[in-house]
Design an enzyme around this catalytic site. Structure first.
Site, PDB file in Angstrom:
ATOM      1  N   LYS A  65     -16.817  26.464 -13.703  1.00  0.00           N
ATOM      2  CA  LYS A  65     -18.180  26.900 -13.373  1.00  0.00           C
ATOM      3  C   LYS A  65     -18.163  28.328 -12.845  1.00  0.00           C
ATOM      4  CE  LYS A  65     -22.184  25.174 -10.692  1.00  0.00           C
ATOM      5  NZ  LYS A  65     -22.629  24.115  -9.759  1.00  0.00           N
ATOM      6  N   SER A 140     -26.666  21.598 -11.135  1.00  0.00           N
ATOM      7  CA  SER A 140     -26.526  22.954 -11.599  1.00  0.00           C
ATOM      8  C   SER A 140     -25.279  23.195 -12.452  1.00  0.00           C
ATOM      9  CB  SER A 140     -26.501  23.903 -10.400  1.00  0.00           C
ATOM     10  OG  SER A 140     -25.377  23.642  -9.585  1.00  0.00           O
ATOM     11  N   SER A 164     -24.887  18.299  -8.023  1.00  0.00           N
ATOM     12  CA  SER A 164     -24.725  19.178  -9.185  1.00  0.00           C
ATOM     13  C   SER A 164     -23.553  18.868 -10.106  1.00  0.00           C
ATOM     14  CB  SER A 164     -24.618  20.628  -8.729  1.00  0.00           C
ATOM     15  OG  SER A 164     -25.901  21.126  -8.483  1.00  0.00           O
TER      16      SER A 164
HETATM   17  N1  GLN Z   1     -30.060  19.972  -7.664  1.00  0.00           N
HETATM   18  C1  GLN Z   1     -29.715  20.257  -6.315  1.00  0.00           C
HETATM   19  C2  GLN Z   1     -30.454  21.472  -5.833  1.00  0.00           C
HETATM   20  O1  GLN Z   1     -31.247  21.968  -6.530  1.00  0.00           O
HETATM   21  C3  GLN Z   1     -28.250  20.329  -6.157  1.00  0.00           C
HETATM   22  C4  GLN Z   1     -27.634  21.675  -6.220  1.00  0.00           C
HETATM   23  C5  GLN Z   1     -26.151  21.638  -6.090  1.00  0.00           C
HETATM   24  O2  GLN Z   1     -25.557  20.585  -5.907  1.00  0.00           O
HETATM   25  N2  GLN Z   1     -25.550  22.790  -6.153  1.00  0.00           N
HETATM   26  O3  GLN Z   1     -30.257  21.922  -4.741  1.00  0.00           O
END
Ligand code: GLN
Length: 467
Positions: A65, A140, A164
């Site tokens: 990532k 994400s 994420s």
């Molecule tokens: N979807 C979550 C958010 O928008 C998780 C983000 C993450 O785990 N980096 O914060």
């Protein structure tokens, strides 16, 4: 030999689908090929057993990532702010994976600074879901999940602060695991919300998740404050453990309002199969989980507001030149950060300002502590907790982009494991009426990754036998 065959298959998938799916922000397939050839040579010289002893991840192609640093390779966080940023060191976890033989294919797409659930807030364009290109891959870590699902890499690293890794794993039909907070060093992970940020894995099967974890975990002096020399175990024998005798609780609230019929059906069918295989499963109360989303957002935004304070055009990333210093800060942030990131910085600053601190931040911190106690209590009775990973399967691109609340609610089942720091995994569990993948989530007590992997592997075998 198998190393070359697997590698060529990954490259074929890349050539065929990458221009459409956009899983990667940068690639280094030539360097990867050279590494693969060296490993093939070694394999021919010393044989499989010795080559694997030296390199436990021999031949494992890996996507990383783009918020994880790799020396000499851009780390953009999918943000214009860091578009030209090239780190001078490699994240400990990546370093360990590469030293163990993993072959780096490239850096994967993500929501800007890991803030989002669909990979649509990437400044370099969204990733599409390999199962249906009109749909999101989740986020994400959407690029990582989609790359593994599409066969472009055998495995990928993601980060999971609110879901994420597990959420895109569910939406793309792969295995997504985040270990206990503190088990894998955060050194080289570009911070979003430090008390939540964790590195996790996206893989095709549970065994690869275990192999990656075994290599990446363990104390690191470069993340001294959080990374612990935690108890580790023999994951290989854990994988063989089976479902019989596992005591599993399903928090009642996770089967209620908000869960789509499709996901619920697939999940309950999985529970029945688990039971037949000898697991004892019952529903249970787990108070306060309904507050996981708001509490996660208050706390993570507060942390994001302070972490992202470093992007003012002086030390890292882009700068909008202006005469006066303050104006330069303002212009830099205004120009190089996008809407969702700005929203979180502003809300994060708001919840910490003056009297708001007590009303929002301190209150959220209290609920976090109570939630931790409630999980501890549940784990006196159960080896694991089980539930959905997401409320729905993959949605259409653009569907939730204009509605932040709808987007935030997609963390409903995942955020609790981040608030508590507990290890959790999403494993594929059937599909909806359109054929899109559904994910089932398992959560274990702190440092019981062995238990988590045992149950996940047992479930994987049940599915394989059914197929
Ligand atoms: N979807 C979550 C958010 O928008 C998780 C983000 C993450 O785990 N980096 O914060």
């Amino acid at each position: 030999m198998w190393i070359r065959d697997e590698f060529e298959k990954n490259c074929d998938c890349l050539n065929e689908r990458e221009s459409d799916l956009h899983c990667f922000l940068s690639m280094q397939t030539e360097k990867a090929r050279a590494r693969m050839l060296r490993q093939e040579e070694l394999l021919a010289q010393v044989g499989e057993a010795e080559a694997r002893r030296r390199f436990p991840l021999l031949g494992m192609t890996l996507g990383v990532k783009d918020n994880l640093c790799v020396e000499g390779f851009p780390a953009t966080c999918a943000s214009k702010m860091l578009e030209h940023y090239v780190p001078v060191y490699t994240a400990t976890a990546v370093d360990r994976a590469l030293a163990a033989g993993a072959i780096l294919m490239g850096k994967t797409n993500m929501d800007e600074f890991a803030m989002g659930s669909s990979t649509e807030t990437s400044c370099f364009g969204p990733t599409r879901n390999p199962w249906d290109r009109e749909r999101v891959p989740g986020g994400s870590s959407g690029g990582s999940a989609a790359a593994v699902a599409a066969g472009m890499a055998r495995a990928a690293l993601g980060t999971d602060s609110g879901g994420s890794v597990r959420q895109p794993a569910a939406l793309c039909g792969v295995v997504g695991m985040k270990p206990t907070y503190g088990k894998i060093s955060r050194c080289g992970l570009i911070a979003y919300a430090s008390s939540f940020d964790e590195i996790g894995t996206l893989t095709r099967n549970v065994e690869d998740a275990a192999r990656l974890l075994a290599v990446m975990e363990g104390y690191d002096g470069r993340d001294d404050s959080m990374c612990r020399e935690a108890p580790t175990s023999d994951y290989r024998s854990a994988l063989a453990g089976g479902a019989a005798g596992l005591r599993i609780g399903i928090p009642q609230g996770w089967l209620g309002e908000g869960l789509s019929e499709d996901v619920k059906r697939a999940l309950l069918a999985a529970v029945e199969r688990f039971r037949t295989a000898g697991a004892e499963i019952e529903t249970t109360e787990l108070p306060l989980t309904e507050y996981a989303v708001p509490v996660y957002h208050v706390l993570s935004f507060a942390e994001a507001g302070s972490n992202l304070g470093r992007y003012h055009g002086v030390l890292f990333g882009r700068r909008a030149e202006r005469e006066a210093l303050e104006e330069m800060y303002d212009a830099t942030r205004a120009r190089y950060l996008e809407t969702e990131v700005k929203r979180r910085i502003l809300l994060g600053t708001f919840v910490l300002a003056g009297g708001n601190y007590d009303v929002y931040y301190r209150q959220a911190e209290r609920v976090r502590q109570s939630l931790r106690r409630n999980f501890d209590r549940a784990f006196r009775r159960y080896d694991l907790l089980l539930g959905p990973t997401t409320a729905t399967t993959a949605w259409k691109l653009g569907e939730k982009l204009a509605d932040p609340m709808a987007m935030y609610l997609s963390d409903s089942y995942t955020a609790a494991a981040n608030l508590t720091g507990l290890p959790a995994v999403s494993v594929p569990c059937g599909s909806d009426s359109r054929g899109l993948p559904v994910g089932m989530q398992l959560i274990a007590p702190a440092y019981r990754e062995d238990m988590l992997l045992r149950a996940a592997a047992a479930w994987e075998r049940i599915r394989e036998n059914d197929a």
